[in-house]
Write a protein that holds these residues in place. Structure first.
Motif, short mmCIF file in Angstrom:
data_model
loop_
_atom_site.label_atom_id
_atom_site.label_comp_id
_atom_site.label_asym_id
_atom_site.label_seq_id
_atom_site.Cartn_x
_atom_site.Cartn_y
_atom_site.Cartn_z
N VAL A 250 0.86 -1.18 0.00
CA VAL A 250 0.00 0.00 0.00
C VAL A 250 0.89 1.23 0.00
O VAL A 250 1.86 1.30 0.77
CB VAL A 250 -0.93 0.03 1.23
CG1 VAL A 250 -1.73 1.33 1.26
CG2 VAL A 250 -1.87 -1.17 1.25
N GLU A 251 0.61 2.19 -0.87
CA GLU A 251 1.34 3.45 -0.86
C GLU A 251 0.37 4.61 -1.00
O GLU A 251 -0.67 4.49 -1.65
CB GLU A 251 2.40 3.49 -1.97
CG GLU A 251 1.86 3.48 -3.38
CD GLU A 251 2.97 3.64 -4.42
OE1 GLU A 251 4.15 3.62 -4.05
OE2 GLU A 251 2.63 3.80 -5.61
N PHE A 252 0.71 5.72 -0.36
CA PHE A 252 -0.15 6.90 -0.36
C PHE A 252 0.51 8.01 -1.18
O PHE A 252 1.72 8.22 -1.09
CB PHE A 252 -0.39 7.38 1.07
CG PHE A 252 -1.18 6.39 1.89
CD1 PHE A 252 -2.56 6.45 1.93
CD2 PHE A 252 -0.53 5.39 2.59
CE1 PHE A 252 -3.29 5.53 2.67
CE2 PHE A 252 -1.25 4.47 3.34
CZ PHE A 252 -2.64 4.54 3.37
N GLY A 253 -0.30 8.70 -1.98
CA GLY A 253 0.25 9.73 -2.84
C GLY A 253 1.26 9.16 -3.81
O GLY A 253 1.00 8.15 -4.46
N ASP A 254 2.44 9.75 -3.88
CA ASP A 254 3.49 9.24 -4.76
C ASP A 254 4.26 8.08 -4.14
O ASP A 254 5.15 7.51 -4.79
CB ASP A 254 4.45 10.37 -5.12
CG ASP A 254 3.86 11.33 -6.15
OD1 ASP A 254 2.77 11.01 -6.67
OD2 ASP A 254 4.46 12.37 -6.41
N GLY A 255 3.96 7.74 -2.91
CA GLY A 255 4.52 6.54 -2.29
C GLY A 255 6.03 6.47 -2.34
O GLY A 255 6.73 7.42 -2.00
N SER A 260 13.02 9.42 -4.19
CA SER A 260 14.00 9.86 -5.19
C SER A 260 13.86 11.35 -5.51
O SER A 260 14.54 11.85 -6.41
CB SER A 260 13.84 9.04 -6.48
OG SER A 260 12.57 9.25 -7.07
N LEU A 261 12.99 12.07 -4.80
CA LEU A 261 12.78 13.49 -5.05
C LEU A 261 13.58 14.35 -4.08
O LEU A 261 13.95 13.91 -3.00
CB LEU A 261 11.29 13.84 -4.91
CG LEU A 261 10.29 13.13 -5.83
CD1 LEU A 261 8.88 13.59 -5.52
CD2 LEU A 261 10.62 13.40 -7.30
N LEU A 262 13.80 15.60 -4.48
CA LEU A 262 14.33 16.61 -3.58
C LEU A 262 13.18 17.17 -2.76
O LEU A 262 12.01 17.09 -3.16
CB LEU A 262 15.00 17.73 -4.37
CG LEU A 262 16.24 17.35 -5.20
CD1 LEU A 262 16.65 18.51 -6.10
CD2 LEU A 262 17.39 16.94 -4.29
#
Length: 359
Positions: A250-255, A260-262
């Motif tokens: 299960v992941e929420f939003g971009d999970g 890997s984002l800043l």
């Protein structure tokens, strides 16, 4: 435990090849009109035997309301309903008594229950038990929709074929309402064609495929959550979603993508819209911060493993002779459970939101 929830409590009972399965739903408000025909339509979306992507087992899944509803209105008493099992082929499982099926709960259940658990059709571990879950969610869905909350989901992926993802900022209730009344709902019809081809190819190879269901909820005000560090929206939702058989992630939003984002890329910046409401330009968090709803659309995804019952020959063991054996499973099984899992995920979301809701 086969019970879940605090404010609204769900208990599911029965086994796949028993005479019936059912549920008890406690804590519903009294005086709520329940459209039983709309409930049956949700049940039909999950029911087996209605599509080439599903098992050939035919069950009407017509719920029998035992208590809690009178003249289609909730009474405030525990709502109990049962669903008859009318099309069992228990003989298909006789040879599996001592040979655990790879990918199933058979061996784990043997260790836990010392060989006494009912393995026919998966018993209490079967996806058949999602029928009363959909029933409970269909009732909760109607109560929520009167309060402006709409839930909808689609097949985001089947194996390596992907549908168009939700626009996490601009999801509207009309789109979700169209998805939550369809079987094998997708945003892009061309994606469904490719998904069906992938499922059929797996079936012809005596195999199966998994996939991802993406779900969204709109109309939830900001500021909703259970109290405390462990009562966040993600905790409440994931605790029931992981109760769905075959749900492995299960992941929420971009999970996991956010790793890997800043920070400058992941942060959802605020602004006042034309009505004076506070919104965010993006919605990487899926409408949840600090375990509390932000007022933006609530978005999550559930990953489902491939159906473990496949006709291919597999390696297993004989628990009675203590020898390695070959196993070939007979019976009627879904080559992909994703299409039928869509209404199950929506139902679980409805129950979770009912537990978060404050009138």
């Amino acid at each position: 435990m086969s019970s879940w929830g605090e404010r609204v409590k769900l208990t599911i009972f029965g086994e796949s090849h028993g005479p019936m399965i059912g549920m008890v739903l406690e804590g519903l408000p009294a005086g709520e009109m329940i459209d039983l025909e709309a409930v049956k339509k949700q049940m039909a979306r999950r029911a087996p035997g209605n599509d080439p992507t599903a098992t050939a087992r035919k069950e009407s899944d017509t719920p029998i309301i035992v208590s809690g509803i009178c003249n289609q209105i909730t009474t405030g008493a525990p709502l109990c309903a049962v669903i008859e099992n009318s099309n069992q082929h228990s003989g298909d499982y006789e040879s599996l008594k001592n040979i655990p099926r790879p990918g199933h709960a058979d061996y784990a259940a043997f260790l836990r229950y010392h060989g006494f658990s009912d393995l026919r059709g998966g018993g209490h571990f079967s996806g058949r038990l999602t029928a009363p879950l959909v029933l409970a969610g269909a009732i909760c869905r109607q109560i929520l929709e009167r309060r402006g909350i709409v839930i909808g989901a689609h097949a985001y992926a089947v194996h390596n074929v992907f549908d168009t993802p939700f626009d996490s900022v601009n999801i509207d209730a009309k789109t979700l309402s169209a998805l939550n009344t369809a079987f094998f709902s997708v945003i892009d019809s061309k994606a469904q064609e490719k998904m069906r081809q992938k499922i059929e190819a797996a079936r012809l190879q005596a195999d199966s495929v998994g996939g991802i269901v993406e779900c969204a909820c709109v109309g939830i005000p900001g500021g909703y959550a259970e109290e405390g560090m462990f009562g966040g929206v993600e905790s409440v939702l994931s605790s029931i979603l992981f109760g769905i058989p075959a749900c492995k992630g299960v992941e929420f939003g971009d999970g996991f993508k956010v790793s890997s984002l800043l920070g400058s890329e992941n942060n959802d910046s605020y602004f006042y819209d034309e009505t004076g409401s506070i919104k965010t330009h993006t919605n990487h968090v899926g409408g949840i911060l600090g375990g509390i709803t932000t007022g933006m659309p609530l978005i999550f995804r559930c990953a489902f493993k491939p159906t473990p019952s496949i006709a291919k020959e597999q390696n297993s063991v004989d628990l009675s002779t203590h020898r390695n054996v070959k196993l070939q499973i007979k019976g009627r099984h879904d080559p992909c459970i994703v299409p039928r899992a869509i209404p199950v995920v929506e139902a679980a979301a409805a129950l979770a939101i009912m537990n978060l809701w404050r009138d």
